[in-house]
Design a protein around this motif. Structure first.
Motif, short mmCIF file in Angstrom:
data_model
loop_
_atom_site.label_atom_id
_atom_site.label_comp_id
_atom_site.label_asym_id
_atom_site.label_seq_id
_atom_site.Cartn_x
_atom_site.Cartn_y
_atom_site.Cartn_z
N ALA A 124 27.52 15.54 46.03
CA ALA A 124 28.22 16.38 45.05
C ALA A 124 29.71 16.51 45.41
N SER A 125 30.01 16.68 46.68
CA SER A 125 31.40 16.78 47.12
C SER A 125 32.11 15.44 46.97
N GLN B 153 33.22 14.84 43.40
CA GLN B 153 34.41 15.61 43.00
C GLN B 153 35.69 15.00 43.55
#
Length: 174
Positions: A160-161, A164
């Motif tokens: 998820a990081s 981004q």
């Protein structure tokens, strides 16, 4: 005489080895500076409203477009349909303000070498620039810079990081 020859041979070998050493990587430029910091955005306006956003400013850009950020897949720099929609909204805004200049920042996640990520970030920023240019934004209004993995927006080490951090960000300069 042999002592002088030995000294010269050792000195030549030392110079040859020193010539093969890796060069220090270039230092990244400083973070973008908010050129409007400390300046009243309503200065010069005849009846300014409280907290009014100045047309053609970065705040107006962020408010008016779908997003100022385009995301990419792992090790990719192609413009997908979601990115096209975002860049189309940016191109429309930029055509309303033909004197506004932008910088497109390319970013990567933390995986990979510094050199690889700087190159990938550059390809991402240029992909966004080329798409905007194809939509009528003149190339001399746009600059690109790659920060590679040096400026993450999400600090985690999970997918998820990473997702981004794989991005190109459009910044309005004025």
């Amino acid at each position: 005489m042999t002592k002088i020859k030995t000294t010269l041979v050792v000195a030549a070998m030392a110079l040859a080895i020193a010539g093969c050493a890796k060069k220090r990587p270039a230092v990244l430029p400083p973070a973008p500076v908010d050129q409007n910091a400390g300046v009243d955005p309503n200065a010069g306006q005849t009846n300014p409203g409280d907290g009014a956003i100045v047309p053609g400013s970065d705040a107006d850009f962020k408010r008016s477009v779908t997003s100022n950020t385009v995301h990419f897949g792992l090790d990719q720099y192609d413009i997908d349909p979601e990115a096209r929609a975002i860049l189309d909204s940016q191109a429309a805004w930029l055509q309303r303000y033909p004197n506004v200049r932008i910088t497109i920042e390319g970013h990567c996640d933390e995986r990979g070498t510094r050199e690889y990520n700087l190159a990938l970030g550059d390809r991402r920023a240029n992909a966004a620039k080329n798409y905007l240019a194809a939509r009528g934004v003149t190339a001399d209004r746009m600059t690109v810079i790659s920060y590679g993995k040096e400026r993450p927006i999400a600090l985690g080490s999970d997918e998820a990081s990473y997702a981004q951090n794989r991005r190109a960000v459009t910044i309005v300069l004025g």
